[in-house]
Design a protein around this motif. Structure first.
Motif, PDB file in Angstrom:
ATOM      1  N   GLY A  60      -1.600  -6.003  12.122  1.00  0.00           N
ATOM      2  CA  GLY A  60      -1.833  -4.925  11.266  1.00  0.00           C
ATOM      3  C   GLY A  60      -0.847  -5.138  10.237  1.00  0.00           C
ATOM      4  O   GLY A  60      -0.655  -3.900   9.268  1.00  0.00           O
ATOM      5  N   ILE A  61      -0.072  -6.141   9.833  1.00  0.00           N
ATOM      6  CA  ILE A  61       0.631  -6.159   8.394  1.00  0.00           C
ATOM      7  C   ILE A  61      -0.106  -6.748   7.626  1.00  0.00           C
ATOM      8  O   ILE A  61       0.067  -8.022   7.193  1.00  0.00           O
ATOM      9  CB  ILE A  61       2.127  -6.989   9.075  1.00  0.00           C
ATOM     10  N   THR A  62      -0.760  -5.958   6.859  1.00  0.00           N
ATOM     11  CA  THR A  62      -1.548  -6.635   5.787  1.00  0.00           C
ATOM     12  C   THR A  62      -1.625  -5.769   4.735  1.00  0.00           C
ATOM     13  O   THR A  62      -1.163  -4.624   4.779  1.00  0.00           O
ATOM     14  CB  THR A  62      -3.122  -6.821   6.144  1.00  0.00           C
ATOM     15  N   GLY A  63      -2.167  -6.044   3.459  1.00  0.00           N
ATOM     16  CA  GLY A  63      -1.922  -5.148   2.164  1.00  0.00           C
ATOM     17  C   GLY A  63      -3.061  -3.921   2.583  1.00  0.00           C
ATOM     18  O   GLY A  63      -2.585  -2.751   1.903  1.00  0.00           O
ATOM     19  N   ARG A  74       6.152  -1.956  -2.049  1.00  0.00           N
ATOM     20  CA  ARG A  74       5.262  -2.956  -2.255  1.00  0.00           C
ATOM     21  C   ARG A  74       5.199  -3.982  -0.951  1.00  0.00           C
ATOM     22  O   ARG A  74       6.205  -4.120  -0.365  1.00  0.00           O
ATOM     23  CB  ARG A  74       5.590  -4.000  -3.521  1.00  0.00           C
ATOM     24  N   VAL A  75       3.979  -4.585  -0.787  1.00  0.00           N
ATOM     25  CA  VAL A  75       3.901  -5.513   0.270  1.00  0.00           C
ATOM     26  C   VAL A  75       5.095  -6.840   0.267  1.00  0.00           C
ATOM     27  O   VAL A  75       5.474  -7.031   1.432  1.00  0.00           O
ATOM     28  CB  VAL A  75       2.514  -6.275   0.484  1.00  0.00           C
ATOM     29  N   GLU A  76       5.441  -7.191  -1.044  1.00  0.00           N
ATOM     30  CA  GLU A  76       6.436  -8.191  -1.012  1.00  0.00           C
ATOM     31  C   GLU A  76       7.611  -7.834  -0.625  1.00  0.00           C
ATOM     32  O   GLU A  76       8.413  -8.712  -0.147  1.00  0.00           O
ATOM     33  CB  GLU A  76       6.462  -8.491  -2.800  1.00  0.00           C
ATOM     34  N   THR A  77       8.077  -6.440  -0.507  1.00  0.00           N
ATOM     35  CA  THR A  77       9.397  -6.231   0.213  1.00  0.00           C
ATOM     36  C   THR A  77       9.161  -5.648   1.674  1.00  0.00           C
ATOM     37  O   THR A  77      10.077  -5.561   2.300  1.00  0.00           O
ATOM     38  CB  THR A  77       9.954  -4.968  -0.730  1.00  0.00           C
ATOM     39  N   ALA A  78       7.870  -5.072   1.791  1.00  0.00           N
ATOM     40  CA  ALA A  78       7.798  -4.557   3.151  1.00  0.00           C
ATOM     41  C   ALA A  78       7.732  -5.464   4.186  1.00  0.00           C
ATOM     42  O   ALA A  78       8.126  -5.470   5.518  1.00  0.00           O
ATOM     43  CB  ALA A  78       6.537  -3.623   3.103  1.00  0.00           C
ATOM     44  N   VAL A  79       6.924  -6.839   3.833  1.00  0.00           N
ATOM     45  CA  VAL A  79       6.940  -7.960   4.988  1.00  0.00           C
ATOM     46  C   VAL A  79       8.441  -8.304   5.410  1.00  0.00           C
ATOM     47  O   VAL A  79       8.586  -8.511   6.395  1.00  0.00           O
ATOM     48  CB  VAL A  79       5.960  -8.893   4.186  1.00  0.00           C
ATOM     49  N   PRO A  80       9.075  -8.817   4.240  1.00  0.00           N
ATOM     50  CA  PRO A  80      10.292  -9.216   4.630  1.00  0.00           C
ATOM     51  C   PRO A  80      11.328  -8.199   5.584  1.00  0.00           C
ATOM     52  O   PRO A  80      11.742  -8.574   6.680  1.00  0.00           O
ATOM     53  CB  PRO A  80      10.963  -9.315   3.449  1.00  0.00           C
ATOM     54  N   ALA A  81      11.168  -6.767   5.158  1.00  0.00           N
ATOM     55  CA  ALA A  81      11.659  -5.766   6.099  1.00  0.00           C
ATOM     56  C   ALA A  81      11.154  -5.835   7.449  1.00  0.00           C
ATOM     57  O   ALA A  81      11.812  -5.619   8.418  1.00  0.00           O
ATOM     58  CB  ALA A  81      11.516  -4.484   5.524  1.00  0.00           C
ATOM     59  N   ALA A  82       9.895  -6.106   7.667  1.00  0.00           N
ATOM     60  CA  ALA A  82       9.171  -6.084   9.004  1.00  0.00           C
ATOM     61  C   ALA A  82       9.654  -7.377   9.608  1.00  0.00           C
ATOM     62  O   ALA A  82       9.671  -7.385  10.815  1.00  0.00           O
ATOM     63  CB  ALA A  82       7.628  -6.243   8.717  1.00  0.00           C
ATOM     64  N   ARG A  83       9.919  -8.551   9.031  1.00  0.00           N
ATOM     65  CA  ARG A  83      10.433  -9.716   9.460  1.00  0.00           C
ATOM     66  C   ARG A  83      11.824  -9.538  10.197  1.00  0.00           C
ATOM     67  O   ARG A  83      11.937  -9.926  11.281  1.00  0.00           O
ATOM     68  CB  ARG A  83      10.421 -10.834   8.723  1.00  0.00           C
TER      69      ARG A  83
END
Length: 218
Positions: A106-109, A183-192
């Motif tokens: 579920g980690i998509t744009g 934004r996805v570009e910052t939300a993904v690293p936070a999720a990682r």
């Protein structure tokens, strides 16, 4: 005969995918509850009976990859490498999904749009909770088989519950950030980062559970 069967199966798969794609487009445009199966059939150029030949319910049109979603964690664990534990296998797969922006966690744009559609429909909200329970149940069965656990051993269910909760919680954190405008570009690293902390905690507790045996060397 084999070629004819292969062609027939390919056409059936293409028809199913077309119906699902058309349905999702309508759902996104108007909302799940405001679209009828008859409207989906008309837009896809097929009959209503054809739609129900491929999808048992209207909810199945929305969750057209339900089977893959329910079985994904169990399949990852079953396919883990020799010497790899269940937690390590899920961690590896989760990190790969982040790199690829894959849909399976579920980690998509498009996650916010998907979430809104689900929360706006009681039927979809119920179905996604059912899918979560089925995912946990399927993973527990795989873990029990992989570890030869007895029917009275609750460990597979406990570990399955922890793994499912971990992936769900990290996905929800990603979604929270996206809904807040991140934004996805910052939300993904936070999720990682959140996933890394969570997997570290889990590995310190059950990290040596369900390690796959290595083949003995002659």
């Amino acid at each position: 005969m084999a070629e004819e069967l292969s062609l027939r199966e390919r056409k059936k798969r293409e028809t199913r995918e077309r119906i699902a794609d058309v349905a999702m487009g309508l759902f996104m445009l108007r909302g799940f509850d405001r679209v009828t199966v008859a409207e989906v059939a008309d837009a896809a150029g097929v009959s209503v009976n054809t739609v129900f030949n491929y999808f048992r319910t209207k909810e199945d049109l929305f969750f057209d990859r339900q089977e893959a979603a329910v079985e994904s964690l169990g399949r990852v664990v079953a396919a883990r490498a020799p010497g790899e534990s269940a937690v390590e296998a899920v961690r590896r797969d989760f990190e790969a999904a982040l790199d690829q922006r894959d849909w399976r966690y579920g980690i998509t744009g498009g996650a916010p749009d998907f979430f809104r559609m689900v929360t706006e429909s009681p039927a979809l909200s119920t179905r996604i909770r059912e899918m979560g329970a089925l995912r946990e149940e399927y993973l527990a069965r795989v873990l029990a088989e992989e570890t030869d656990a007895g029917p009275d051993d609750p460990t597979p269910r406990l570990v399955a519950a922890q793994l499912v909760a971990l992936t769900r919680t990290v996905s929800e954190e990603f979604l929270r950030r996206r809904l807040a405008g991140e934004r996805v570009e910052t939300a993904v690293p936070a999720a990682r980062a959140a996933a890394g902390r969570a997997f570290d905690l889990l590995e310190s507790g059950v990290g040596d559970y369900a390690v796959k045996a290595t083949s003995s060397q002659p």
